[in-house]
Scaffold this motif. Structure first.
Motif, PDB file in Angstrom:
ATOM      1  N   GLU A  31       0.840  -1.191   0.000  1.00 38.36           N
ATOM      2  CA  GLU A  31       0.000   0.000   0.000  1.00 38.36           C
ATOM      3  C   GLU A  31       0.877   1.243   0.000  1.00 38.36           C
ATOM      4  O   GLU A  31       2.039   1.206   0.440  1.00 38.36           O
ATOM      5  N   PRO A  32       0.360   2.370  -0.519  1.00 39.49           N
ATOM      6  CA  PRO A  32       1.152   3.601  -0.523  1.00 39.49           C
ATOM      7  C   PRO A  32       1.537   4.022   0.886  1.00 39.49           C
ATOM      8  O   PRO A  32       0.800   3.782   1.852  1.00 39.49           O
ATOM      9  N   GLU A  37      12.451   4.346   7.445  1.00 38.51           N
ATOM     10  CA  GLU A  37      11.930   4.917   6.208  1.00 38.51           C
ATOM     11  C   GLU A  37      12.779   6.084   5.726  1.00 38.51           C
ATOM     12  O   GLU A  37      13.058   6.219   4.528  1.00 38.51           O
ATOM     13  N   ILE A  38      13.225   6.929   6.662  1.00 42.35           N
ATOM     14  CA  ILE A  38      14.114   8.039   6.290  1.00 42.35           C
ATOM     15  C   ILE A  38      15.419   7.493   5.718  1.00 42.35           C
ATOM     16  O   ILE A  38      15.949   8.003   4.713  1.00 42.35           O
ATOM     17  N   ARG A  88       4.558  10.590  -0.988  1.00 35.52           N
ATOM     18  CA  ARG A  88       4.077   9.436  -0.224  1.00 35.52           C
ATOM     19  C   ARG A  88       3.246   8.457  -1.057  1.00 35.52           C
ATOM     20  O   ARG A  88       3.241   7.266  -0.765  1.00 35.52           O
ATOM     21  N   ASP A  89       2.542   8.945  -2.067  1.00 37.72           N
ATOM     22  CA  ASP A  89       1.745   8.046  -2.891  1.00 37.72           C
ATOM     23  C   ASP A  89       2.591   7.276  -3.889  1.00 37.72           C
ATOM     24  O   ASP A  89       2.121   6.282  -4.461  1.00 37.72           O
ATOM     25  N   ASN A  90       3.808   7.734  -4.143  1.00 41.51           N
ATOM     26  CA  ASN A  90       4.699   7.037  -5.078  1.00 41.51           C
ATOM     27  C   ASN A  90       5.720   6.161  -4.365  1.00 41.51           C
ATOM     28  O   ASN A  90       6.677   5.691  -4.984  1.00 41.51           O
ATOM     29  N   LEU A  91       5.511   5.948  -3.089  1.00 46.37           N
ATOM     30  CA  LEU A  91       6.338   5.039  -2.293  1.00 46.37           C
ATOM     31  C   LEU A  91       5.424   3.939  -1.760  1.00 46.37           C
ATOM     32  O   LEU A  91       4.473   4.215  -1.020  1.00 46.37           O
ATOM     33  N   ILE A  92       5.676   2.715  -2.154  1.00 46.08           N
ATOM     34  CA  ILE A  92       4.829   1.584  -1.771  1.00 46.08           C
ATOM     35  C   ILE A  92       5.497   0.795  -0.652  1.00 46.08           C
ATOM     36  O   ILE A  92       6.668   0.396  -0.771  1.00 46.08           O
ATOM     37  N   VAL A  93       4.768   0.589   0.433  1.00 50.47           N
ATOM     38  CA  VAL A  93       5.245  -0.251   1.526  1.00 50.47           C
ATOM     39  C   VAL A  93       4.917  -1.699   1.166  1.00 50.47           C
ATOM     40  O   VAL A  93       3.742  -2.092   1.130  1.00 50.47           O
ATOM     41  N   ASP A 151       8.012  -7.414   3.121  1.00 48.12           N
ATOM     42  CA  ASP A 151       9.023  -7.096   4.132  1.00 48.12           C
ATOM     43  C   ASP A 151       8.917  -5.686   4.695  1.00 48.12           C
ATOM     44  O   ASP A 151       9.768  -5.270   5.488  1.00 48.12           O
ATOM     45  N   GLY A 152       7.897  -4.925   4.293  1.00 49.57           N
ATOM     46  CA  GLY A 152       7.728  -3.569   4.806  1.00 49.57           C
ATOM     47  C   GLY A 152       8.691  -2.550   4.237  1.00 49.57           C
ATOM     48  O   GLY A 152       8.714  -1.403   4.695  1.00 49.57           O
ATOM     49  N   MET A 153       9.470  -2.915   3.228  1.00 48.58           N
ATOM     50  CA  MET A 153      10.430  -1.996   2.620  1.00 48.58           C
ATOM     51  C   MET A 153       9.716  -1.096   1.603  1.00 48.58           C
ATOM     52  O   MET A 153       8.653  -1.435   1.080  1.00 48.58           O
ATOM     53  N   LEU A 154      10.330   0.066   1.330  1.00 44.84           N
ATOM     54  CA  LEU A 154       9.750   1.033   0.402  1.00 44.84           C
ATOM     55  C   LEU A 154      10.195   0.749  -1.031  1.00 44.84           C
ATOM     56  O   LEU A 154      11.396   0.621  -1.304  1.00 44.84           O
ATOM     57  N   TRP A 155       9.235   0.662  -1.933  1.00 42.26           N
ATOM     58  CA  TRP A 155       9.488   0.534  -3.355  1.00 42.26           C
ATOM     59  C   TRP A 155       9.053   1.838  -4.024  1.00 42.26           C
ATOM     60  O   TRP A 155       8.061   2.451  -3.622  1.00 42.26           O
TER      61      TRP A 155
END
Length: 365
Positions: free
Chosen positions: A87-88, A103-104, A201-206, A210-214
């Motif tokens: 999800e975003p 996340e940072i 934030r909408d262009n970063l998918i959790v 594994d909870g990592m940002l794509w």
């Protein structure tokens, strides 16, 4: 980037995506996304690449982490994206809220990866002729302002001149002798690299796994000054003030290690890029909301007018200093301007000014 719609459809800013269940040899990757351009979508940002898929393919070959894979279907040129299950970031971290340390760190790592990709690495898919490209930070910002002046205001402004006048937005702010171009002449030079151009934030998918940002939506990727990518990110992310400093510090440390010289003049030049982004948002939001108001059915118009009032008033407030606004129209005043605009579809120049004349200092000559 996306909004759920029926039948596994996602609505992006530039394309509508159909989410498909992969079959046959593509079954192992899982679901896929096939995109079609959204009709009637206007361009408000410059681009260096014709297709997002070209960028993603090149990035995969360069070893970029956590981006969607691209697959070619059939003998033609149809290409689809791997669907990132998750999800975003905006769902768990809405705008204005703080991000976690992890996340940072991941975002800093993403910027660092971009800093290692020089212009030559994407020369094969770069769409702009070499003689038209900027090669200095000064020319880069001048080019951004010129694009907004020629490809945004000059295209849409004549039909909406009355609306801009009612909102007290002087297009002279974009002039070759205006404040934004004058500030561009003061920029320090920094080495260019690949920029995402729309990192929010909408262009970063959790990812579910594994909870990592794509990172998705590379439509607005550019080759240019890395400080512009940071300014765009800060402008769109709306970090809490207490966290924005930590993001800046982490970005500077990572970027200087990956791209020496990329932090030159950071404290002086970041406000100059932010001033441009805020002014660009005003022109973009005023125009977008005008088109939305005109296209909204009468029974839904009050709600749309309310959204326009809130959004455009906030954009005006952010750019007030550069625009020379002595007093910013509030949401209700902006809503009234758009209501008058919607009532006079053939004569937007007749839109009255909002109640309570605001003192305005001209931003241009």
């Amino acid at each position: 980037m996306s909004q759920p719609l029926p039948r596994s459809t996602l609505r992006g800013h530039h394309r509508v995506w159909q989410v498909l269940r992969a079959e046959g040899e593509l079954a192992p990757p899982g679901r896929l996304k096939a995109g079609l351009p959204r009709p009637g979508v206007h361009r408000f940002d410059p681009r260096c690449f014709t297709n997002e898929e070209d960028v993603l393919v090149e990035l995969a070959q360069l070893g970029m982490k956590r981006i969607a894979p691209v697959y070619r279907l059939g003998p033609g040129d149809m290409r689809v994206h791997g669907y990132i299950e998750g999800e975003p970031l905006s769902v768990s971290r809405p705008p204005g809220t703080a991000l976690s340390r992890s996340e940072i760190a991941q975002l800093a790592d993403l910027f660092g990866q971009l800093g290692t990709i020089p212009p030559a690495a994407l020369e094969r898919v770069h769409a702009c002729p070499s003689f038209l490209r900027p090669y200095t930070s000064r020319d880069f910002l001048r080019g951004l302002v010129r694009f907004t002046r020629r490809r945004v205001y000059a295209v849409h402004g004549p039909a909406l001149r009355g609306l801009f006048h009612a909102l007290r937005v002087d297009p002279a702010v974009l002039a070759p002798t205006g404040p934004l171009v004058r500030s561009a002449a003061l920029l320090a030079d920094r080495p260019f690299c690949l920029l995402h151009g729309d990192l929010h934030r909408d262009n970063l998918i959790v990812a579910e796994a594994d909870g990592m940002l794509w990172t998705i939506d590379w439509e607005l990727a550019l080759i240019g000054d890395p400080l512009y990518d940071l300014a765009t990110h800060l402008h769109l992310m709306r970090y809490p003030p207490t966290q924005e400093h930590a993001v800046l510090t982490r970005w500077a440390r990572v970027m200087e290690g990956q791209l020496p010289g990329s932090t030159a003049g950071l404290s002086r030049d970041l406000p100059r890029y932010l001033a441009y982004k805020r002014v660009q948002s005003v022109f973009t939001d005023v125009i977008r909301q005008a088109h939305l108001v005109r296209a909204t059915p009468p029974d839904e118009l009050p709600e749309q007018l309310g959204r326009a009032g809130e959004l455009v008033s906030a954009a005006l407030r952010g750019a007030a200093r550069t625009l020379g606004l002595g007093k910013v129209p509030g949401p209700r005043a902006v809503e009234a301007v758009y209501a008058a605009f919607s009532a006079v579809p053939t004569a937007p120049s007749a839109v009255p000014a909002p109640a309570g004349r605001a003192a305005t200092r001209h931003a241009g000559p």
